[in-house]
Structure formats: structure tokens, C-alpha cells
Design a protein around this motif. Structure first.
Motif, PDB file in Angstrom:
ATOM      1  N   UNK A  10       0.808  -1.262  -0.004  1.00 26.99           N
ATOM      2  CA  UNK A  10      -0.014   0.083   0.034  1.00 26.99           C
ATOM      3  C   UNK A  10       0.743   1.280   0.241  1.00 26.99           C
ATOM      4  N   UNK A  11       0.359   2.069  -0.971  1.00 26.12           N
ATOM      5  CA  UNK A  11       1.489   3.399  -1.097  1.00 26.12           C
ATOM      6  C   UNK A  11       0.454   4.357  -1.270  1.00 26.12           C
ATOM      7  N   UNK A  12       0.703   5.469  -0.426  1.00 22.65           N
ATOM      8  CA  UNK A  12      -0.074   6.761  -0.970  1.00 22.65           C
ATOM      9  C   UNK A  12      -0.022   7.431  -2.109  1.00 22.65           C
ATOM     10  N   UNK A  13      -0.761   8.066  -2.732  1.00 20.43           N
ATOM     11  CA  UNK A  13      -0.575   9.082  -3.806  1.00 20.43           C
ATOM     12  C   UNK A  13       0.400   9.996  -3.666  1.00 20.43           C
ATOM     13  N   UNK A  14       1.602   9.835  -4.782  1.00 19.12           N
ATOM     14  CA  UNK A  14       2.581  10.562  -4.726  1.00 19.12           C
ATOM     15  C   UNK A  14       3.921   9.862  -4.097  1.00 19.12           C
ATOM     16  N   UNK A  15       3.602   8.749  -3.713  1.00 12.49           N
ATOM     17  CA  UNK A  15       4.733   7.906  -2.889  1.00 12.49           C
ATOM     18  C   UNK A  15       5.362   7.178  -3.900  1.00 12.49           C
ATOM     19  N   UNK A  16       6.410   6.478  -3.402  1.00 12.40           N
ATOM     20  CA  UNK A  16       7.318   5.526  -4.288  1.00 12.40           C
ATOM     21  C   UNK A  16       7.299   4.209  -3.651  1.00 12.40           C
ATOM     22  N   UNK A  17       7.837   3.359  -4.602  1.00 13.48           N
ATOM     23  CA  UNK A  17       8.019   1.906  -4.052  1.00 13.48           C
ATOM     24  C   UNK A  17       8.813   1.385  -5.079  1.00 13.48           C
ATOM     25  N   UNK A  18       9.608   0.381  -4.652  1.00 10.73           N
ATOM     26  CA  UNK A  18      10.655  -0.352  -5.318  1.00 10.73           C
ATOM     27  C   UNK A  18      10.125  -1.861  -5.534  1.00 10.73           C
ATOM     28  N   UNK A  19       9.972  -2.159  -6.690  1.00 10.53           N
ATOM     29  CA  UNK A  19       9.685  -3.753  -6.935  1.00 10.53           C
ATOM     30  C   UNK A  19      10.973  -4.452  -7.366  1.00 10.53           C
ATOM     31  N   UNK A  20      11.051  -5.857  -6.846  1.00  9.89           N
ATOM     32  CA  UNK A  20      12.312  -6.488  -7.229  1.00  9.89           C
ATOM     33  C   UNK A  20      11.455  -7.711  -8.069  1.00  9.89           C
ATOM     34  N   UNK A  21      12.603  -8.306  -8.925  1.00  2.00           N
ATOM     35  CA  UNK A  21      12.318  -9.481  -9.702  1.00  2.00           C
ATOM     36  C   UNK A  21      13.682 -10.362  -9.608  1.00  2.00           C
ATOM     37  N   UNK A  22      13.669 -11.255  -8.643  1.00  3.28           N
ATOM     38  CA  UNK A  22      14.670 -12.177  -8.512  1.00  3.28           C
ATOM     39  C   UNK A  22      14.566 -13.373  -9.203  1.00  3.28           C
ATOM     40  N   UNK A  23      15.693 -13.703 -10.171  1.00  2.80           N
ATOM     41  CA  UNK A  23      15.735 -15.031 -10.880  1.00  2.80           C
ATOM     42  C   UNK A  23      16.447 -16.010  -9.983  1.00  2.80           C
ATOM     43  N   UNK A  24      15.840 -17.212 -10.103  1.00  6.44           N
ATOM     44  CA  UNK A  24      16.679 -18.425  -9.560  1.00  6.44           C
ATOM     45  C   UNK A  24      16.248 -19.415 -10.568  1.00  6.44           C
ATOM     46  N   UNK A  25      17.644 -20.416 -10.639  1.00  6.69           N
ATOM     47  CA  UNK A  25      17.602 -21.367 -11.334  1.00  6.69           C
ATOM     48  C   UNK A  25      18.347 -21.030 -12.833  1.00  6.69           C
ATOM     49  N   UNK A  26      18.508 -19.913 -13.114  1.00  4.55           N
ATOM     50  CA  UNK A  26      19.092 -19.674 -14.211  1.00  4.55           C
ATOM     51  C   UNK A  26      19.654 -18.074 -14.152  1.00  4.55           C
ATOM     52  N   UNK A  27      20.739 -17.766 -15.001  1.00  6.34           N
ATOM     53  CA  UNK A  27      21.236 -16.756 -14.908  1.00  6.34           C
ATOM     54  C   UNK A  27      20.638 -15.547 -15.992  1.00  6.34           C
ATOM     55  N   UNK A  28      20.326 -14.251 -15.444  1.00  8.32           N
ATOM     56  CA  UNK A  28      19.556 -13.121 -16.466  1.00  8.32           C
ATOM     57  C   UNK A  28      20.676 -12.783 -17.531  1.00  8.32           C
ATOM     58  N   UNK A  29      21.848 -13.273 -17.526  1.00 10.29           N
ATOM     59  CA  UNK A  29      22.766 -12.692 -18.565  1.00 10.29           C
ATOM     60  C   UNK A  29      22.219 -12.943 -19.880  1.00 10.29           C
TER      61      UNK A  29
END
Length: 122
Positions: A10-29
Motif C-alpha cells: 500500500x502506497x499513498x498517492x505521490x509516494x514511491x515503491x521499488x519492486x524486485x524481480x529475482x531470478x533463480x535457477x538460471x542467470x539473467x545474462x
């Protein structure tokens, strides 16, 4: 092979958030990693793409340009979506996806992570 999106909440209008996307089982290269979102009753919207081969951002949807920033930490095998100046219209389930290609050649969609919910409300 798994992608795991996290960081929503939950974020207020005007606010910020950072999402993460973690990979496992393979390299994102040499992958194109993208972020998408889907609000209830709407089509999934393609938001942004970064190519790990050159660590460059190649796409932002007009709706998020200038407010959202995609990035990649190769050492952590994790992509991020920094979301600033959030609006109620940004509320949605956010997904990450990856494709063993380049953003200029594809819209990522081979591997998908489970979504993370972002709610924007005061």
C-alpha cells in the motif's frame, strides 16, 4: 527456473515503491527483462524492458515514462522497477518476465514471475 516479483504494498498517492524481480535457477545474462501490470478488468500492460547484455533500458510505456525506472543488478540476478510519483491509476498487480533475447527483438514473455500487488490509496 523461477522469477519472483516482490515489493508491492500500500502506497499513498505521490509516494514511491521499488519492486524486485529475482531470478533463480538460471542467470539473467543475455536476457530481456520486462515489467508488466494488470488492473482488474483490464488487459495486461507492458511497462518497461531492460536488456542484460548491455544493461540498457529500451522501453517505457507512455503512462510511466519519467516516473518509473527499470534497472538490473547482475550480481544479484535481480531486476528492479523503481516507481515514483504514484497515482491511483498505477494500482495493479505487477509482473516481471524474462526472455533469452534482447529488448529490441522481443517483448519478454517466456518466463513469468508471480505478481506483486501495488495499491495506491490515501
Amino acid at each position: 527456473v523461477q522469477l519472483q516479483a516482490s515489493g508491492g504494498g500500500l502506497v499513498q498517492p505521490g509516494g514511491s515503491v521499488r519492486l524486485s524481480c529475482a531470478a533463480s535457477g538460471f542467470s539473467l545474462d543475455y536476457y530481456a527483462i520486462g515489467w508488466f501490470r494488470q488492473a482488474p478488468g483490464t488487459e495486461r500492460e507492458y511497462l518497461s524492458c531492460i536488456s542484460s547484455s548491455d544493461n540498457k533500458e529500451y522501453y517505457y510505456a507512455d503512462a510511466v515514462k519519467g516516473r518509473f525506472t527499470i534497472s538490473l543488478d547482475n550480481a544479484r540476478n535481480t531486476a528492479y522497477l523503481q516507481m515514483n510519483s504514484l497515482k491511483p491509476d498505477d494500482a495493479a498487480i505487477y509482473y516481471c518476465a524474462a526472455d533469452e533475447d534482447h529488448c529490441l527483438a522481443t517483448i519478454p514473455g517466456v518466463y513469468w514471475g508471480r505478481g506483486t500487488l501495488v495499491t495506491v490509496s490515501s
